[in-house]
Design a protein around this motif. Sequence first.
Motif, PDB file in Angstrom:
ATOM      1  N   GLU A 106     -24.944  20.071  25.384  1.00 14.19           N
ATOM      2  CA  GLU A 106     -24.655  18.788  24.741  1.00 14.19           C
ATOM      3  C   GLU A 106     -24.393  17.704  25.788  1.00 14.19           C
ATOM      4  OE1 GLU A 106     -21.869  17.523  20.985  1.00 14.19           O
ATOM      5  OE2 GLU A 106     -20.864  18.517  22.665  1.00 14.19           O
ATOM      6  N   LEU A 121     -24.869   4.800  18.755  1.00 11.69           N
ATOM      7  CA  LEU A 121     -25.705   5.928  19.166  1.00 11.69           C
ATOM      8  C   LEU A 121     -26.709   6.206  18.053  1.00 11.69           C
ATOM      9  CD1 LEU A 121     -26.177   8.358  21.207  1.00 11.69           C
ATOM     10  CD2 LEU A 121     -24.691   9.681  19.675  1.00 11.69           C
ATOM     11  N   GLY A 123     -30.312   8.753  16.998  1.00  9.39           N
ATOM     12  CA  GLY A 123     -31.078   9.944  17.347  1.00  9.39           C
ATOM     13  C   GLY A 123     -32.089  10.280  16.270  1.00  9.39           C
ATOM     14  N   VAL A 146     -24.974  17.956  15.834  1.00 11.91           N
ATOM     15  CA  VAL A 146     -26.066  17.289  16.555  1.00 11.91           C
ATOM     16  C   VAL A 146     -25.690  15.894  17.047  1.00 11.91           C
ATOM     17  CG1 VAL A 146     -27.821  18.613  15.333  1.00 11.91           C
ATOM     18  CG2 VAL A 146     -27.078  16.398  14.393  1.00 11.91           C
ATOM     19  N   GLY A 147     -24.479  15.433  16.743  1.00 13.58           N
ATOM     20  CA  GLY A 147     -24.011  14.144  17.232  1.00 13.58           C
ATOM     21  C   GLY A 147     -22.518  14.013  16.969  1.00 13.58           C
ATOM     22  N   GLN A 148     -21.801  13.360  17.882  1.00 11.72           N
ATOM     23  CA  GLN A 148     -20.341  13.259  17.768  1.00 11.72           C
ATOM     24  C   GLN A 148     -19.814  11.940  18.305  1.00 11.72           C
ATOM     25  OE1 GLN A 148     -17.519  16.424  18.935  1.00 11.72           O
ATOM     26  NE2 GLN A 148     -19.265  17.414  19.909  1.00 11.72           N
ATOM     27  N   PHE A 295     -19.501   9.119  23.063  1.00 12.15           N
ATOM     28  CA  PHE A 295     -20.499   9.763  22.208  1.00 12.15           C
ATOM     29  C   PHE A 295     -20.951  11.081  22.823  1.00 12.15           C
ATOM     30  CE2 PHE A 295     -21.540   5.263  20.875  1.00 12.15           C
ATOM     31  CZ  PHE A 295     -21.162   5.406  19.545  1.00 12.15           C
ATOM     32  N   LYS A 296     -21.351  12.008  21.954  1.00  7.97           N
ATOM     33  CA  LYS A 296     -21.972  13.265  22.383  1.00  7.97           C
ATOM     34  C   LYS A 296     -23.201  13.501  21.524  1.00  7.97           C
ATOM     35  CE  LYS A 296     -17.848  15.317  24.286  1.00  7.97           C
ATOM     36  NZ  LYS A 296     -17.579  16.484  25.097  1.00  7.97           N
ATOM     37  N   GLN A 297     -24.197  14.180  22.101  1.00  4.66           N
ATOM     38  CA  GLN A 297     -25.436  14.440  21.372  1.00  4.66           C
ATOM     39  C   GLN A 297     -26.099  15.689  21.929  1.00  4.66           C
ATOM     40  OE1 GLN A 297     -29.232  11.885  21.703  1.00  4.66           O
ATOM     41  NE2 GLN A 297     -28.338  11.189  19.769  1.00  4.66           N
ATOM     42  N   PHE A 339     -34.881  16.586  20.045  1.00  3.17           N
ATOM     43  CA  PHE A 339     -34.804  15.131  19.868  1.00  3.17           C
ATOM     44  C   PHE A 339     -36.041  14.483  20.479  1.00  3.17           C
ATOM     45  CE2 PHE A 339     -30.371  16.054  19.233  1.00  3.17           C
ATOM     46  CZ  PHE A 339     -29.863  15.000  18.486  1.00  3.17           C
ATOM     47  N   ALA A 342     -33.776   8.596  21.124  1.00  2.00           N
ATOM     48  CA  ALA A 342     -32.333   8.356  21.059  1.00  2.00           C
ATOM     49  C   ALA A 342     -32.011   7.102  21.856  1.00  2.00           C
ATOM     50  CB  ALA A 342     -31.558   9.549  21.610  1.00  2.00           C
TER      51      ALA A 342
END
Length: 352
Positions: A106, A121, A123, A146-148, A295-297, A339, A342
């Motif tokens: 991630e 963000l 994606g 898948v996203g945070q 953000f995280k992805q 992905f 993004a």
Amino acid sequence: MITKITKFITPALLTLCFAISLNSCKDKPKKESTIVEEKVVYPSDIIPFMDEFKILCGDGKSYNDLVDVKHDNFFYVENDGTTDWVVYKSPNSGVTSRTSSNTRTELGQKKEWLPDTGGKLTGTLKVMHVSTSGDARVAASYAVVVGQIHGTEGHENEPLKIFYKKFPGHTKGSVYWNYEINTEGDNSKRWDYSTAVWGYDMSVIGDTPTSYPEEPKDGITLGEEFSYEINVYKGIMYLTFKSEGHETKTFTKSLIKTDFGKSKELPEQIKTLYASIGRDGSERENAYAGELQNFKQGAYNQTNGKDPEENMVWHTGSETYDGDINKQYKKGCYTEVWFKEATVGAGTPPEE
């Protein structure tokens, strides 16, 4: 006489010419064979914001500079016949971060921001695989984030996690998002409130370890493309989810004023889902205001090998083959997310 001499000379001349010709061929340099090396395609060639992120992979390998970087079997590029995709792959058991017992491959945003300042963000992705091993009674089984948005101060809780989950034997899975309260006082009482996008929310589970609810009618299949936009502007989070053939869904949630304070009754979903582990905390009135976020992805695998009897919400009892990553990949005990697009940037005013 002339004819006889001619008959004699002609074969001799032909022999001489042939010898000269052979010599001349030997003297010519041989043409070197040309070897065309296949160009390596890196994730940063596909998604150009990689210079703004670092990554932790499922085997514990981390990179702070992601330009022209790949990590085979975890973070790399795959082509589906028409399009290049960035692949994030993570086993059920590997090496993870200090704040989690779940394995991830991630991205983590280097820049931090306050909810008042905001950020955005986006994606476009497809989930290719989720673990086929788990306990159906446990909400986190068969799921991947898948996203945070992740807090980097205070309790370091997560005001947003976007999930994909598919039960074994089902064709369609669910997309939902969770809001984790920024607990007032002791963080051991924290919980996530889950909202369905397509399919079910997190609270829909099986009655036994191997029985599953009815397949969601409006769900998303493995390999089916969908997109999300997370837009935080002046403390408000605006979420947009799109997928061809599905209704576009939008949601709004304040990150600076709680919906789950002391004076408010605990949501019924939380009473039911978290009853077995006794989590019934309340959120501080100003939620995540004043605390840095990022953000995280990628693929944050939600399955793990922990005993469900100790935590019927997050301990999935999944098969891990003693941490043997190759065996987990071979046996389907991993998650894989692709992905193709993004972006990351500043938050923007919501569309009217």
